[in-house]
Design a protein around this motif. Structure first.
Motif, PDB file in Angstrom:
ATOM      1  N   SER A 128      -8.236  23.700  17.676  1.00  0.00           N
ATOM      2  CA  SER A 128      -8.585  22.373  17.172  1.00  0.00           C
ATOM      3  C   SER A 128      -9.749  22.452  16.197  1.00  0.00           C
ATOM      4  O   SER A 128     -10.538  23.391  16.214  1.00  0.00           O
ATOM      5  CB  SER A 128      -8.955  21.439  18.337  1.00  0.00           C
ATOM      6  OG  SER A 128      -7.895  21.346  19.250  1.00  0.00           O
ATOM      7  N   TYR A 155      -9.724  11.187  18.103  1.00  0.00           N
ATOM      8  CA  TYR A 155      -8.987  12.333  17.568  1.00  0.00           C
ATOM      9  C   TYR A 155      -7.798  11.857  16.739  1.00  0.00           C
ATOM     10  O   TYR A 155      -7.147  10.859  17.075  1.00  0.00           O
ATOM     11  CB  TYR A 155      -8.439  13.203  18.706  1.00  0.00           C
ATOM     12  CG  TYR A 155      -9.463  13.681  19.696  1.00  0.00           C
ATOM     13  CD1 TYR A 155      -9.986  14.977  19.632  1.00  0.00           C
ATOM     14  CD2 TYR A 155      -9.910  12.851  20.724  1.00  0.00           C
ATOM     15  CE1 TYR A 155     -10.927  15.414  20.559  1.00  0.00           C
ATOM     16  CE2 TYR A 155     -10.851  13.285  21.655  1.00  0.00           C
ATOM     17  CZ  TYR A 155     -11.355  14.557  21.563  1.00  0.00           C
ATOM     18  OH  TYR A 155     -12.278  14.990  22.483  1.00  0.00           O
ATOM     19  N   VAL A 157      -4.128  13.308  15.800  1.00  0.00           N
ATOM     20  CA  VAL A 157      -3.266  14.323  16.398  1.00  0.00           C
ATOM     21  C   VAL A 157      -1.887  14.295  15.754  1.00  0.00           C
ATOM     22  O   VAL A 157      -1.132  13.326  15.907  1.00  0.00           O
ATOM     23  CB  VAL A 157      -3.140  14.084  17.928  1.00  0.00           C
ATOM     24  CG1 VAL A 157      -2.355  15.215  18.571  1.00  0.00           C
ATOM     25  CG2 VAL A 157      -4.523  13.951  18.566  1.00  0.00           C
ATOM     26  N   ARG A 218      -8.213  20.973  27.353  1.00  0.00           N
ATOM     27  CA  ARG A 218      -6.976  20.830  26.578  1.00  0.00           C
ATOM     28  C   ARG A 218      -6.246  19.532  26.935  1.00  0.00           C
ATOM     29  O   ARG A 218      -5.010  19.475  26.979  1.00  0.00           O
ATOM     30  CB  ARG A 218      -6.071  22.046  26.766  1.00  0.00           C
ATOM     31  CG  ARG A 218      -6.702  23.349  26.272  1.00  0.00           C
ATOM     32  CD  ARG A 218      -5.805  24.543  26.477  1.00  0.00           C
ATOM     33  NE  ARG A 218      -4.699  24.576  25.535  1.00  0.00           N
ATOM     34  CZ  ARG A 218      -4.749  25.071  24.296  1.00  0.00           C
ATOM     35  NH1 ARG A 218      -5.893  25.560  23.820  1.00  0.00           N
ATOM     36  NH2 ARG A 218      -3.699  25.073  23.526  1.00  0.00           N
ATOM     37  N   ARG A 221      -3.462  17.958  24.421  1.00  0.00           N
ATOM     38  CA  ARG A 221      -2.274  18.817  24.341  1.00  0.00           C
ATOM     39  C   ARG A 221      -1.439  18.703  25.614  1.00  0.00           C
ATOM     40  O   ARG A 221      -0.208  18.634  25.561  1.00  0.00           O
ATOM     41  CB  ARG A 221      -2.700  20.270  24.097  1.00  0.00           C
ATOM     42  CG  ARG A 221      -3.370  20.469  22.748  1.00  0.00           C
ATOM     43  CD  ARG A 221      -3.880  21.900  22.565  1.00  0.00           C
ATOM     44  NE  ARG A 221      -4.694  21.984  21.374  1.00  0.00           N
ATOM     45  CZ  ARG A 221      -4.215  22.159  20.136  1.00  0.00           C
ATOM     46  NH1 ARG A 221      -2.926  22.291  19.952  1.00  0.00           N
ATOM     47  NH2 ARG A 221      -5.031  22.217  19.102  1.00  0.00           N
ATOM     48  N   LEU A 234      -4.826  19.091  15.614  1.00  0.00           N
ATOM     49  CA  LEU A 234      -5.720  18.175  16.328  1.00  0.00           C
ATOM     50  C   LEU A 234      -7.106  18.239  15.688  1.00  0.00           C
ATOM     51  O   LEU A 234      -7.667  19.315  15.518  1.00  0.00           O
ATOM     52  CB  LEU A 234      -5.784  18.560  17.806  1.00  0.00           C
ATOM     53  CG  LEU A 234      -6.486  17.590  18.769  1.00  0.00           C
ATOM     54  CD1 LEU A 234      -5.929  17.748  20.186  1.00  0.00           C
ATOM     55  CD2 LEU A 234      -7.995  17.807  18.789  1.00  0.00           C
ATOM     56  N   LYS A 235      -7.627  17.058  15.366  1.00  0.00           N
ATOM     57  CA  LYS A 235      -8.934  16.973  14.689  1.00  0.00           C
ATOM     58  C   LYS A 235      -9.760  15.866  15.333  1.00  0.00           C
ATOM     59  O   LYS A 235      -9.311  14.716  15.445  1.00  0.00           O
ATOM     60  CB  LYS A 235      -8.721  16.662  13.204  1.00  0.00           C
ATOM     61  CG  LYS A 235      -9.993  16.583  12.377  1.00  0.00           C
ATOM     62  CD  LYS A 235      -9.617  16.307  10.921  1.00  0.00           C
ATOM     63  CE  LYS A 235     -10.820  16.327  10.008  1.00  0.00           C
ATOM     64  NZ  LYS A 235     -10.432  16.094   8.587  1.00  0.00           N
ATOM     65  N   ARG A 236     -10.991  16.206  15.792  1.00  0.00           N
ATOM     66  CA  ARG A 236     -11.879  15.179  16.330  1.00  0.00           C
ATOM     67  C   ARG A 236     -12.689  14.588  15.185  1.00  0.00           C
ATOM     68  O   ARG A 236     -13.340  15.327  14.440  1.00  0.00           O
ATOM     69  CB  ARG A 236     -12.798  15.755  17.396  1.00  0.00           C
ATOM     70  CG  ARG A 236     -13.688  14.696  18.043  1.00  0.00           C
ATOM     71  CD  ARG A 236     -14.181  15.100  19.421  1.00  0.00           C
ATOM     72  NE  ARG A 236     -15.001  16.305  19.381  1.00  0.00           N
ATOM     73  CZ  ARG A 236     -15.206  17.091  20.438  1.00  0.00           C
ATOM     74  NH1 ARG A 236     -14.616  16.838  21.583  1.00  0.00           N
ATOM     75  NH2 ARG A 236     -15.985  18.145  20.335  1.00  0.00           N
TER      76      ARG A 236
END
Length: 261
Positions: A128, A155, A157, A218, A221, A234-236
């Motif tokens: 991520s 996030y 996603v 996780r 996911r 996935l990016k916060r």
């Protein structure tokens, strides 16, 4: 007047953390330095304190805290959040003078001493990317990762959807059942425990937006797997009131004096 029963007392380092003054580790450091008094007496390590005890902290402890930094890093894929493992570098290795974002408005200058005791406040797995907080300040760590923390994490996603005829990677939103989206919001369990309600909505036909107030390993996911989705990326992008914004991948900035989670 008799002493309160042992069950009514709390270890001093825990009480200081509960009061939001510091982390337990910081509390132990303050106690060892003689910076904490209980009912007028310098506290000893391991002291148990009653609910009504008067706790005073030396101003030197506050001064030390003010010098501690909190760093916001745009973690790339391929770095682990905490200690180095399996040949992968920790995200903290990216905190160097040359990777300090030029757009940082804090005007703070980097010094190697800021790496001492710098630890991640929360996890972001190796696959991520996005906002990772590293801090020397126990108050920040406790706010973000304590069991009773309710700080939101947001996030973006990207997902695909498993169908009998194969994996769907385009226009996933159209094929994905609405009742399964509702399960993502509330109704799933991990490790035998029900998850807290989450905000989950489609950002575009291939991307979901998750807003969580907990952080199991996780988690996103595993949530997606339970409803037939596969996480492709996935990016916060936000923790509390602090956003990733324009911070480039692999670079970092300081948490500004006017910012708070």
């Amino acid at each position: 007047m008799s002493d309160p029963p042992a069950s009514a007392t709390t270890r001093l380092n825990k009480r200081l953390a509960e009061l939001g003054l510091c982390s337990r580790r910081e509390a132990d450091e303050w106690i060892a330095r003689g910076w904490v008094r209980v009912d007028g007496q310098v506290a000893a390590m391991g002291l148990q304190v009653a609910p009504g005890a008067r706790i005073e902290v030396d101003p030197r402890a506050r001064g030390q805290q003010e010098q501690r930094v909190t760093i916001l890093l745009h973690k790339p894929v391929g770095y682990v959040s905490g200690q180095a493992e399996d040949g992968y570098q920790p995200a903290a290795a990216l905190v160097q003078a040359r990777t300090h974002w030029r757009g940082d408005a804090s005007r703070q200058r980097f010094s190697p001493g800021q790496l001492r005791g710098l630890a991640p406040a929360g996890r972001l797995d190796i696959d991520s990317t996005g906002l990772l907080v590293l801090t020397q300040d126990g108050r920040v760590a406790r706010q973000l990762i304590a069991e009773d923390s309710g700080v939101e994490k947001e996030y973006l996603v990207r997902v695909s959807y498993a169908l009998p005829q194969g994996e769907l990677t385009a226009d996933v939103q159209r094929a994905f059942p609405r009742e399964q989206l509702q399960r993502l919001r509330h109704g799933l369990s991990l490790d035998g425990q029900p998850l807290k309600p989450a905000r989950v909505d489609w950002q575009n036909p291939e991307q979901l937006r998750f807003v969580l107030t907990e952080g199991k390993k996780r988690q996103i996911r595993r949530m997606c797997e339970l409803v037939g989705l596969k996480v492709v990326g996935l990016k916060r992008v936000r923790i509390g009131r602090v956003v990733l914004g324009q911070l480039p991948v692999g670079q970092w900035r300081y948490l500004g004096g006017n910012e708070a989670f």
